[in-house]
Design a protein around this motif. Structure first.
Motif, mmCIF file in Angstrom:
data_model
loop_
_atom_site.group_PDB
_atom_site.id
_atom_site.type_symbol
_atom_site.label_atom_id
_atom_site.label_comp_id
_atom_site.label_asym_id
_atom_site.label_seq_id
_atom_site.Cartn_x
_atom_site.Cartn_y
_atom_site.Cartn_z
ATOM 1 N N CYS A 202 0.861 -1.185 0.000
ATOM 2 C CA CYS A 202 0.000 0.000 0.000
ATOM 3 C C CYS A 202 0.892 1.227 0.000
ATOM 4 O O CYS A 202 1.616 1.475 0.974
ATOM 5 C CB CYS A 202 -0.907 0.000 1.233
ATOM 6 S SG CYS A 202 -1.967 1.463 1.370
ATOM 7 N N ASP A 214 -8.358 0.837 8.318
ATOM 8 C CA ASP A 214 -9.252 -0.230 7.854
ATOM 9 C C ASP A 214 -8.459 -1.417 7.314
ATOM 10 O O ASP A 214 -8.844 -2.587 7.497
ATOM 11 C CB ASP A 214 -10.188 0.287 6.763
ATOM 12 C CG ASP A 214 -11.336 1.111 7.320
ATOM 13 O OD1 ASP A 214 -11.636 0.981 8.528
ATOM 14 O OD2 ASP A 214 -11.944 1.877 6.549
ATOM 15 N N LEU A 215 -7.365 -1.132 6.640
ATOM 16 C CA LEU A 215 -6.524 -2.202 6.106
ATOM 17 C C LEU A 215 -5.962 -3.071 7.234
ATOM 18 O O LEU A 215 -5.953 -4.305 7.141
ATOM 19 C CB LEU A 215 -5.400 -1.607 5.265
ATOM 20 C CG LEU A 215 -4.391 -2.564 4.650
ATOM 21 C CD1 LEU A 215 -5.075 -3.626 3.797
ATOM 22 C CD2 LEU A 215 -3.364 -1.784 3.813
ATOM 23 N N ALA A 218 -8.510 -5.332 8.557
ATOM 24 C CA ALA A 218 -8.738 -6.461 7.651
ATOM 25 C C ALA A 218 -7.603 -7.482 7.684
ATOM 26 O O ALA A 218 -7.806 -8.652 7.324
ATOM 27 C CB ALA A 218 -8.909 -5.946 6.215
ATOM 28 N N VAL A 271 -2.875 -2.397 -2.863
ATOM 29 C CA VAL A 271 -4.165 -2.055 -2.269
ATOM 30 C C VAL A 271 -4.176 -0.578 -1.913
ATOM 31 O O VAL A 271 -3.141 -0.010 -1.537
ATOM 32 C CB VAL A 271 -4.444 -2.923 -1.014
ATOM 33 C CG1 VAL A 271 -3.377 -2.704 0.059
ATOM 34 C CG2 VAL A 271 -5.823 -2.645 -0.444
ATOM 35 N N PRO A 273 -7.149 1.465 0.300
ATOM 36 C CA PRO A 273 -8.492 1.428 0.893
ATOM 37 C C PRO A 273 -9.018 2.808 1.293
ATOM 38 O O PRO A 273 -9.491 3.006 2.409
ATOM 39 C CB PRO A 273 -8.268 0.544 2.125
ATOM 40 C CG PRO A 273 -6.871 0.869 2.552
ATOM 41 C CD PRO A 273 -6.101 1.183 1.286
ATOM 42 N N VAL A 294 -6.416 -3.775 -5.366
ATOM 43 C CA VAL A 294 -7.724 -3.748 -4.718
ATOM 44 C C VAL A 294 -7.962 -2.328 -4.213
ATOM 45 O O VAL A 294 -7.122 -1.765 -3.503
ATOM 46 C CB VAL A 294 -7.788 -4.750 -3.551
ATOM 47 C CG1 VAL A 294 -9.103 -4.589 -2.779
ATOM 48 C CG2 VAL A 294 -7.644 -6.174 -4.079
ATOM 49 N N THR A 296 -11.079 0.751 -2.911
ATOM 50 C CA THR A 296 -12.435 0.999 -2.430
ATOM 51 C C THR A 296 -13.208 1.805 -3.462
ATOM 52 O O THR A 296 -12.636 2.539 -4.266
ATOM 53 C CB THR A 296 -12.389 1.747 -1.097
ATOM 54 O OG1 THR A 296 -11.405 2.790 -1.160
ATOM 55 C CG2 THR A 296 -12.036 0.802 0.046
ATOM 56 N N VAL A 315 -14.131 -2.899 -3.584
ATOM 57 C CA VAL A 315 -14.893 -3.188 -2.365
ATOM 58 C C VAL A 315 -15.461 -1.893 -1.803
ATOM 59 O O VAL A 315 -15.015 -0.794 -2.139
ATOM 60 C CB VAL A 315 -14.012 -3.878 -1.295
ATOM 61 C CG1 VAL A 315 -13.454 -5.185 -1.810
ATOM 62 C CG2 VAL A 315 -12.886 -2.959 -0.828
ATOM 63 N N PRO A 320 -13.844 -3.503 6.359
ATOM 64 C CA PRO A 320 -12.650 -4.355 6.466
ATOM 65 C C PRO A 320 -12.904 -5.808 6.091
ATOM 66 O O PRO A 320 -12.015 -6.476 5.545
ATOM 67 C CB PRO A 320 -12.262 -4.217 7.940
ATOM 68 C CG PRO A 320 -12.809 -2.897 8.365
ATOM 69 C CD PRO A 320 -14.092 -2.753 7.598
ATOM 70 N N LEU A 323 -12.794 -6.052 2.376
ATOM 71 C CA LEU A 323 -11.414 -5.813 1.962
ATOM 72 C C LEU A 323 -10.570 -7.058 2.189
ATOM 73 O O LEU A 323 -9.804 -7.479 1.306
ATOM 74 C CB LEU A 323 -10.856 -4.628 2.738
ATOM 75 C CG LEU A 323 -9.429 -4.196 2.432
ATOM 76 C CD1 LEU A 323 -9.283 -3.770 0.982
ATOM 77 C CD2 LEU A 323 -9.011 -3.056 3.369
ATOM 78 N N LEU A 327 -8.577 -9.316 -0.772
ATOM 79 C CA LEU A 327 -7.124 -9.500 -0.716
ATOM 80 C C LEU A 327 -6.768 -10.982 -0.620
ATOM 81 O O LEU A 327 -5.908 -11.478 -1.363
ATOM 82 C CB LEU A 327 -6.547 -8.741 0.478
ATOM 83 C CG LEU A 327 -6.598 -7.221 0.401
ATOM 84 C CD1 LEU A 327 -6.190 -6.602 1.735
ATOM 85 C CD2 LEU A 327 -5.720 -6.687 -0.724
#
Length: 367
Positions: A202, A214-215, A218, A271, A273, A294, A296, A315, A320, A323, A327
């Protein structure tokens, strides 16, 4: 007979780093190449100051904080003095803070373009959001054109009651630079990373907007399904301390880097998010490196993804569980992941090349 003076654009920018800075540097390069005189006013000592100067633009220090506050009047006065000194044909303000200070300073005396790079009223809630919407509606009278980086961002502005002449110019990336050598093993060796562990990357400022909290929420669920998985957070920012406190040993904090390309090449999957965006650069960079990403479902996300990848790569923001599911599913399917990456790379090369984006904004300025 003396030649006519060059058309002069003054870019007023805050922040001077991150995705906005990279966009402005690319625009400045395109405008210089087109024969314009380009001046950039931004916080001194930043990535943008160095990049704009390297591209042949004049760089003027503009000391301004990221958020509105007591210094706003002084910051606007400094913009007014710069306008008097540079004498631009066009003022181009980037992001909410510069858009506020520059339009208060100029108030329509010079043709003005505003590029929000994600609307200010998305960053706050309650009375602050209502006030930000009222300001954007009011300031439109001092704005000759609003440039949005996605159709979704334009629709959000229209929905907030902003009445403006609109242009949509998608962000772009240097596709050749990010494609480079795609050898994952060599990239990992250079970064000192394990050769075989599944790696999610990320790349973003560590802040509330980008959703790394949030990541991390998750991530436990991802690790239950893919125990060897590792996560690299590339960037720095105000949430770094809180994120470090919430992370386990499978999460690597790489800090801010001058060039994120090696991290994308080292990754199996990227990712972002985010809670809100205009059209984020990091997913485009990852896809240019041949990595699926990935994201949001915020403004610009659907427009950046290749057709058909939404079921795997898109997503809900602030979810989460969803997500983690996306992933883990991609980490467990290497053949699908490789195919998505190839399609993503081709998609970005065809639609999001930085030269096309820079030329389009230069055309808006001259038109």
């Amino acid at each position: 007979m003396p030649s006519p003076p060059l058309f002069t654009a003054l870019h007023v920018v805050q922040p001077g780093d991150g995705g906005v800075a990279r966009v402005v540097a690319d625009v400045a390069a395109a405008q210089v190449s087109s024969g314009m005189r380009v001046a950039v006013a931004c916080p001194p000592g930043t990535e943008l100051a160095a990049a704009a100067r390297a591209h042949g633009a004049e760089v003027h220090p503009w000391r301004a904080g990221r958020e509105p506050g007591r210094g706003l009047v002084a910051e606007s006065l400094r913009v007014a003095r710069l306008v008097d000194a540079v004498r631009p044909d066009l003022v181009h303000a980037h992001s909410a803070k510069a858009g506020l200070a520059a339009r208060l300073a100029v108030r329509g005396r010079v043709p003005t373009v505003y590029q929000p790079h994600a609307w200010s009223f998305e960053a706050v809630g309650g009375p602050a959001a209502a006030l930000a919407r009222r300001w954007e509606r009011w300031a439109a009278r001092w704005t000759d054109r609003v440039i949005c980086v996605s159709d979704a961002e334009r629709r959000r502005g229209e929905g907030a009651g902003v009445r403006a002449a609109w242009s949509v110019v998608h962000n772009g990336v240097d596709t050749a630079r990010f494609a480079g050598a795609a050898d994952r093993a060599a990239a990992r060796a250079a970064l000192g990373l394990p050769a075989a562990d599944p790696l999610v990357v990320c790349v973003a400022r560590l802040c509330r907007q980008k959703g790394q909290d949030d990541l991390l929420r998750a991530w436990d669920a991802v690790r239950r399904r893919v125990p060897a998985a590792r996560l690299a957070l590339v960037g720095d920012g105000p949430e770094a301390g809180a994120l470090r406190a919430a992370a386990d040993g499978s999460v690597l904090f790489a800090g801010a880097v001058a060039d994120p390309a090696p991290w994308y090449r080292a990754a199996d999957l990227a990712v972002l998010p985010s809670r809100w965006e205009g059209l984020a650069l990091a997913p485009l960079e990852a896809m240019a490196a041949g990595r699926p990403v990935v994201v949001t479902d915020v403004d610009g996300a659907r427009e950046s993804l290749p057709p058909g990848q939404e079921p795997y790569c898109l997503v809900r923001p602030g979810d989460p569980e969803a997500l983690a599911g996306a992933l883990a599913a991609l980490l467990q399917r290497p053949v699908l992941r490789a195919e998505l990456g190839r399609r993503a790379q081709r998609h970005v090369r065809e639609r999001f090349d930085v030269r096309r984006a820079g030329a389009a904004i230069a055309d808006v300025a001259l038109g």
